[in-house]
Scaffold this motif. Sequence first.
Motif, mmCIF file in Angstrom:
data_model
loop_
_atom_site.group_PDB
_atom_site.id
_atom_site.type_symbol
_atom_site.label_atom_id
_atom_site.label_comp_id
_atom_site.label_asym_id
_atom_site.label_seq_id
_atom_site.Cartn_x
_atom_site.Cartn_y
_atom_site.Cartn_z
ATOM 1 N N UNK A 22 23.357 55.815 -72.281
ATOM 2 C CA UNK A 22 24.358 54.984 -72.554
ATOM 3 C C UNK A 22 24.056 53.780 -73.327
ATOM 4 N N UNK A 23 22.936 53.068 -73.188
ATOM 5 C CA UNK A 23 22.585 51.807 -73.884
ATOM 6 C C UNK A 23 22.066 52.433 -75.513
ATOM 7 N N UNK A 24 21.456 53.582 -75.534
ATOM 8 C CA UNK A 24 21.142 53.836 -76.882
ATOM 9 C C UNK A 24 22.312 54.410 -77.692
ATOM 10 N N UNK A 56 20.868 51.306 -90.858
ATOM 11 C CA UNK A 56 20.769 52.896 -90.885
ATOM 12 C C UNK A 56 19.380 53.365 -90.151
ATOM 13 N N UNK A 57 18.168 52.803 -90.175
ATOM 14 C CA UNK A 57 17.277 53.386 -89.580
ATOM 15 C C UNK A 57 17.310 53.255 -88.037
ATOM 16 N N UNK A 58 17.878 52.150 -87.685
ATOM 17 C CA UNK A 58 17.968 51.814 -86.330
ATOM 18 C C UNK A 58 19.112 52.747 -85.607
ATOM 19 N N UNK A 59 20.048 52.936 -86.231
ATOM 20 C CA UNK A 59 21.122 53.953 -85.963
ATOM 21 C C UNK A 59 20.688 55.399 -85.759
ATOM 22 N N UNK A 60 19.811 55.701 -86.676
ATOM 23 C CA UNK A 60 19.304 57.107 -86.579
ATOM 24 C C UNK A 60 18.299 57.175 -85.392
ATOM 25 N N UNK A 61 17.319 56.480 -85.009
ATOM 26 C CA UNK A 61 16.522 56.351 -84.195
ATOM 27 C C UNK A 61 17.180 56.271 -82.704
ATOM 28 N N UNK A 62 18.298 55.359 -82.608
ATOM 29 C CA UNK A 62 18.988 55.472 -81.472
ATOM 30 C C UNK A 62 19.881 56.687 -81.094
ATOM 31 N N UNK A 63 20.395 57.138 -82.176
ATOM 32 C CA UNK A 63 21.249 58.310 -82.349
ATOM 33 C C UNK A 63 20.556 59.655 -81.746
ATOM 34 N N UNK A 64 19.508 59.854 -82.206
ATOM 35 C CA UNK A 64 18.613 60.977 -82.201
ATOM 36 C C UNK A 64 18.074 60.778 -80.591
ATOM 37 N N UNK A 65 17.869 59.736 -80.180
ATOM 38 C CA UNK A 65 17.255 59.410 -79.043
ATOM 39 C C UNK A 65 18.410 59.863 -78.153
ATOM 40 N N UNK A 66 19.594 59.116 -78.126
ATOM 41 C CA UNK A 66 20.492 59.428 -77.224
ATOM 42 C C UNK A 66 21.237 60.569 -77.041
ATOM 43 N N UNK A 68 19.256 63.648 -77.728
ATOM 44 C CA UNK A 68 18.537 64.304 -77.014
ATOM 45 C C UNK A 68 18.641 63.951 -75.521
ATOM 46 N N UNK A 69 18.684 62.811 -75.081
ATOM 47 C CA UNK A 69 18.730 62.476 -73.756
ATOM 48 C C UNK A 69 19.980 63.202 -73.200
ATOM 49 N N UNK A 70 21.248 63.287 -73.865
ATOM 50 C CA UNK A 70 22.442 63.801 -73.402
ATOM 51 C C UNK A 70 21.964 65.391 -73.029
ATOM 52 N N UNK A 71 21.283 65.914 -74.238
ATOM 53 C CA UNK A 71 21.036 67.159 -74.026
ATOM 54 C C UNK A 71 20.187 67.563 -72.795
ATOM 55 N N UNK A 72 19.407 66.771 -72.479
ATOM 56 C CA UNK A 72 18.392 66.903 -71.427
ATOM 57 C C UNK A 72 19.320 66.891 -70.052
ATOM 58 N N UNK A 73 20.200 65.809 -69.848
ATOM 59 C CA UNK A 73 21.213 65.670 -69.048
ATOM 60 C C UNK A 73 21.834 66.990 -68.685
ATOM 61 N N UNK A 74 22.314 67.467 -69.671
ATOM 62 C CA UNK A 74 23.076 68.694 -69.513
ATOM 63 C C UNK A 74 22.306 69.878 -69.384
ATOM 64 N N UNK A 86 12.376 69.745 -68.829
ATOM 65 C CA UNK A 86 13.314 68.571 -69.180
ATOM 66 C C UNK A 86 12.460 67.321 -69.021
ATOM 67 N N UNK A 87 11.396 67.298 -68.229
ATOM 68 C CA UNK A 87 10.771 65.924 -67.940
ATOM 69 C C UNK A 87 9.707 65.666 -69.309
ATOM 70 N N UNK A 88 9.314 66.977 -70.059
ATOM 71 C CA UNK A 88 8.457 66.683 -71.100
ATOM 72 C C UNK A 88 9.335 66.071 -72.191
ATOM 73 N N UNK A 89 10.592 66.748 -72.541
ATOM 74 C CA UNK A 89 11.553 66.391 -73.455
ATOM 75 C C UNK A 89 11.930 64.997 -73.255
ATOM 76 N N UNK A 90 12.391 64.681 -71.974
ATOM 77 C CA UNK A 90 12.700 63.206 -71.724
ATOM 78 C C UNK A 90 11.822 62.129 -72.116
#
Length: 117
Positions: A22-24, A56-66, A68-74, A86-90
């Motif tokens: 959510x925060x990312x 743009x760099x901060x946007x990319x870092x947070x976007x990719x991280x967010x 990937x975390x949504x993918x892990x939750x799913x 999932x624990x390794x990816x997260x």
Amino acid sequence: MVFDIGVAMTWILFLALFPIAFFWLRRCWRILMKRDFSEVALKRGEPPADAARWAPYELTINGIGGIVILFVIGGVVTGTLSYDQWSAIAGTTIWCKFFTSFALGRHAHMNTAKKAA
């Protein structure tokens, strides 16, 4: 299943993924849609003088991280990812995001004048 410290830590890690994502992703929304650069490349809580340059760099870092975390939750909810996966990816995603954001903040503040003591 016996409730022990390992099970408790697994649940804590999984439940912590929700606010992290959510925060990312909220930070991405603020940068992309609201053009709010107050949280871009922070160093000691302060953005650089030219925060729009680093957005743009901060946007990319947070976007990719967010994402990937949504993918892990799913993957956890649907049962397609095992605990080891999932624990390794997260964990890797969280650490990489922290390191890259830290590096970006230091790099963005590199050319600013240091305060005299």
